[in-house]
Design a protein around this motif. Structure first.
Motif, short mmCIF file in Angstrom:
data_model
loop_
_atom_site.label_atom_id
_atom_site.label_comp_id
_atom_site.label_asym_id
_atom_site.label_seq_id
_atom_site.Cartn_x
_atom_site.Cartn_y
_atom_site.Cartn_z
N MET A 1 -19.03 -15.41 -43.70
CA MET A 1 -20.29 -14.95 -44.24
C MET A 1 -20.07 -13.80 -45.21
SD MET A 1 -23.53 -15.28 -44.20
CE MET A 1 -25.07 -14.49 -44.20
N ASN A 2 -19.22 -12.84 -44.84
CA ASN A 2 -18.96 -11.70 -45.72
C ASN A 2 -18.31 -12.13 -47.02
OD1 ASN A 2 -20.13 -9.89 -44.02
ND2 ASN A 2 -18.22 -9.11 -43.18
N LEU A 3 -17.45 -13.14 -46.96
CA LEU A 3 -16.80 -13.62 -48.17
C LEU A 3 -17.83 -14.24 -49.12
CD1 LEU A 3 -14.18 -14.02 -49.71
CD2 LEU A 3 -13.88 -16.17 -48.51
N LEU A 4 -18.74 -15.02 -48.59
CA LEU A 4 -19.80 -15.62 -49.41
C LEU A 4 -20.70 -14.54 -50.00
CD1 LEU A 4 -21.28 -18.14 -50.46
CD2 LEU A 4 -22.63 -18.07 -48.37
N LEU A 5 -21.03 -13.54 -49.20
CA LEU A 5 -21.87 -12.45 -49.68
C LEU A 5 -21.17 -11.68 -50.80
CD1 LEU A 5 -24.62 -11.18 -49.01
CD2 LEU A 5 -23.43 -9.65 -47.43
N ALA A 6 -19.89 -11.40 -50.63
CA ALA A 6 -19.12 -10.69 -51.66
C ALA A 6 -19.00 -11.54 -52.92
CB ALA A 6 -17.74 -10.32 -51.14
N ALA A 7 -18.72 -12.83 -52.77
CA ALA A 7 -18.60 -13.72 -53.93
C ALA A 7 -19.93 -13.81 -54.67
CB ALA A 7 -18.14 -15.11 -53.49
N SER A 8 -21.02 -13.91 -53.94
CA SER A 8 -22.35 -13.94 -54.57
C SER A 8 -22.60 -12.65 -55.33
CB SER A 8 -23.44 -14.12 -53.51
OG SER A 8 -23.30 -15.33 -52.84
#
Length: 168
Positions: A1-8
């Motif tokens: 989830m954190n990776l997706l949030l950071a990528a977004s």
């Protein structure tokens, strides 16, 4: 989830102005995730993601085909998220009024100064997502947030200026 949030967050920092539909879609996804948690309470991960995905797709479609409506929705969501995040960073417990005021400011800013407001809002939203992914309780979160916002604004402003020079 954190990776997706950071990528977004990175995508919004770099391309928020250029890809308005993506800006609205990413914010729709984030709003859908948060709303699902508030409305439905604790749910399996896939339910929250499904709600976020539906809201994100609706936001992106609105941005593509109904830009004026999407400007209003995107501005409201971005303004609300930013107001809530800033309130939390200052150590206060945000309420619905903070989200409402932030949302209204976001809508007005996007309608009056669309390109520049979109650059600023997408940079702040992108930085917010990155800080959330890294953990907002870091002692350097405020400094990193400011640096990310400035970098996003500078990068996107250059894109805007280059595109306007190409139009003339």
């Amino acid at each position: 989830m954190n990776l997706l949030l950071a990528a977004s967050g990175v995508v919004l920092l770099v391309l928020g102005w250029k890809l308005f539909w993506l800006f609205v879609g990413v914010l729709g996804f984030a709003a859908g995730l948060q709303a699902a948690q508030l409305v439905f309470g604790p749910q399996p991960f896939w339910v929250l993601w499904a709600a976020g995905l539906v809201c994100g797709i609706i936001g992106a479609i609105l941005a593509l085909f109904f830009q004026k409506l999407a400007i209003g929705i995107g501005g409201f969501v971005a303004g609300s998220i930013i107001a809530l995040h800033l309130t939390l960073m200052m150590g206060y417990d945000p309420g619905a009024l903070v989200a409402l005021i932030g949302g209204v400011v976001g809508v007005v800013a996007l309608y009056l100064l669309f390109d520049w407001a979109l650059i600023i809002l997408s940079s702040v939203a992108g930085a917010t997502f990155i800080i959330e992914a890294l953990g907002r309780h870091s002692p350097y979160a405020s400094v990193l947030s400011a640096v990310l916002v400035a970098a996003g604004i500078i990068f996107q402003a250059r894109l805007l200026i280059v595109s306007r020079k190409g139009d003339h």
